[in-house]
Write an enzyme that holds these catalytic residues in place. Structure first.
Site, short mmCIF file in Angstrom:
data_model
loop_
_atom_site.label_atom_id
_atom_site.label_comp_id
_atom_site.label_asym_id
_atom_site.label_seq_id
_atom_site.Cartn_x
_atom_site.Cartn_y
_atom_site.Cartn_z
N ASN A 99 0.83 -1.21 0.00
CA ASN A 99 0.00 0.00 0.00
C ASN A 99 0.86 1.26 0.00
O ASN A 99 1.95 1.28 0.59
CB ASN A 99 -0.93 0.00 1.22
N HIS A 116 5.85 -0.51 -2.57
CA HIS A 116 5.41 0.20 -3.78
C HIS A 116 5.45 1.71 -3.61
O HIS A 116 4.80 2.42 -4.38
CB HIS A 116 3.99 -0.25 -4.16
P1 OAD Z 1 -6.18 -5.82 -4.81
O1 OAD Z 1 -7.25 -4.81 -5.08
O2 OAD Z 1 -5.58 -6.62 -5.94
O3 OAD Z 1 -6.73 -6.93 -3.80
C1 OAD Z 1 -7.35 -6.52 -2.62
C2 OAD Z 1 -7.55 -7.77 -1.77
O4 OAD Z 1 -8.10 -7.36 -0.52
C3 OAD Z 1 -8.52 -8.77 -2.39
O5 OAD Z 1 -7.96 -10.08 -2.28
C4 OAD Z 1 -9.77 -8.64 -1.52
O6 OAD Z 1 -10.44 -9.90 -1.36
C5 OAD Z 1 -9.17 -8.22 -0.20
N1 OAD Z 1 -10.05 -7.45 0.67
C6 OAD Z 1 -11.07 -6.63 0.31
N2 OAD Z 1 -11.62 -6.09 1.44
C7 OAD Z 1 -10.91 -6.57 2.51
C8 OAD Z 1 -10.98 -6.39 3.92
N3 OAD Z 1 -11.89 -5.59 4.48
N4 OAD Z 1 -10.08 -7.05 4.69
C9 OAD Z 1 -9.16 -7.88 4.14
N5 OAD Z 1 -9.04 -8.09 2.81
C10 OAD Z 1 -9.91 -7.45 2.01
O7 OAD Z 1 -5.04 -5.08 -3.99
P2 OAD Z 1 -3.56 -5.57 -3.76
O8 OAD Z 1 -3.49 -7.05 -3.58
O9 OAD Z 1 -2.98 -4.73 -2.69
O10 OAD Z 1 0.58 -2.28 -7.23
O11 OAD Z 1 -2.86 -5.17 -5.15
C11 OAD Z 1 -1.47 -5.41 -5.24
C12 OAD Z 1 -0.91 -4.37 -6.14
O12 OAD Z 1 -1.63 -4.36 -7.37
C13 OAD Z 1 -1.05 -2.95 -5.63
O13 OAD Z 1 -0.06 -2.61 -4.69
C14 OAD Z 1 -0.82 -2.19 -6.90
C15 OAD Z 1 -1.59 -3.02 -7.89
O14 OAD Z 1 -0.91 -3.12 -9.07
C16 OAD Z 1 1.15 -1.16 -7.76
O15 OAD Z 1 0.54 -0.11 -7.80
C17 OAD Z 1 2.51 -1.37 -8.27
#
Ligand code: OAD
Length: 242
Positions: A99, A116
């Site tokens: 994040n 990131h």
């Molecule tokens: P995503 O939007 O890909 O995934 C969010 C995750 O959080 C999903 O698996 C949801 O199921 C979960 N989620 C949603 N609400 C939640 C809650 N209340 N508690 C726990 N989990 C919850 O976001 P990231 O995995 O962070 O990179 O994405 C990774 C990277 O993709 C980001 O850092 C960004 C993007 O490309 C860059 O900007 C380089």
């Protein structure tokens, strides 16, 4: 609820990876949620790239400015605060976040690395040197210009196709290899190299725990899955690490 490990928490080495999901309950949309409001017609994957910034610098800058204003109003939630408590009670804990919202630091996490970058920092597109916020805010130009060389200023975040800071990535790999417990919280584990960390931990003998209301590509290989939102999931984790 059964305890998660037979080692006392005070002797455990824990490595944590967080993603956008841990900030969802603070009102910060996740990356793969549909964009809201005026940005609904844009795809983040199309905006968070060096090519998009080169092609439409004003649009990309304004999208980040909109996110910065949104995030500035957000506050850390129980998930962020629970990880601060865990850091105080664990033998050793290091947190790597994907994040860019700065909420872990605002909650008080200390052994923290931002894989990131950080949306509140800006840098020169040419030499990568940081540009102070007061200059950024005072600038009449959008995006602002670097005071040193006049090149455009961009957010200090990692865009698709860009390399992560080598030192942070190697620290994350070492922490994944060395820990007793690896906890993946609120990430879709779809974006590499961060998504490699849970697998590296598991293959190095760590117990792998996931906190996510939805299944992800690592769910099947986890020793424990807490299918809860992060605020409740981190509280359960704390109660099961004694
Ligand atoms: P995503 O939007 O890909 O995934 C969010 C995750 O959080 C999903 O698996 C949801 O199921 C979960 N989620 C949603 N609400 C939640 C809650 N209340 N508690 C726990 N989990 C919850 O976001 P990231 O995995 O962070 O990179 O994405 C990774 C990277 O993709 C980001 O850092 C960004 C993007 O490309 C860059 O900007 C380089």
């Amino acid at each position: 609820m059964p305890v998660l490990t037979d080692m006392p928490l005070s002797r455990l080495s824990i490595t944590i990876l967080t993603g956008a999901g841990i900030s969802a309950e603070s009102g910060v949309p996740t990356f793969r949620d549909a964009l809201t409001g005026l940005w609904a017609r844009f795809d983040p994957m199309q905006l968070a790239t060096p090519e998009a910034f080169a092609r439409e610098p004003r649009l990309v800058w304004e999208w980040y400015a909109w996110r910065r204003e949104l995030i500035a109003k957000a506050v850390p939630n129980a998930g962020h605060h629970g990880l601060v408590e865990l850091e105080a009670r664990a033998g050793k804990l290091v947190l790597f976040t994907q994040n860019v919202d700065g909420l872990h630091a605002r909650a008080g996490s200390r052994a923290l690395h931002e894989l990131h970058g950080n949306i509140f920092r800006s840098k020169c597109v040419e030499d990568g040197g940081l540009v102070g916020d007061e200059l950024v805010r005072a600038s009449a130009e959008v995006p602002p210009r670097c005071p040193r060389c006049g090149a455009k200023v961009r957010p200090d975040v990692v865009w698709f196709g860009e390399a992560l800071d080598e030192r942070i990535l190697s620290a994350a790999m070492a922490a994944a290899r060395a820990c007793d417990v690896f906890v993946s919280i609120g990430t879709s584990t779809e974006v590499y190299p961060a998504a490699m960390l849970p697998q590296v931990a598991k293959s190095s003998g760590a117990r792998l725990i996931e906190i996510n209301p939805q299944p992800t590509p690592i769910t099947a290989s986890c020793d424990e899955v807490i299918a809860q939102p992060a605020s409740r999931g981190v509280a359960e984790l704390l109660s099961r690490l004694v």
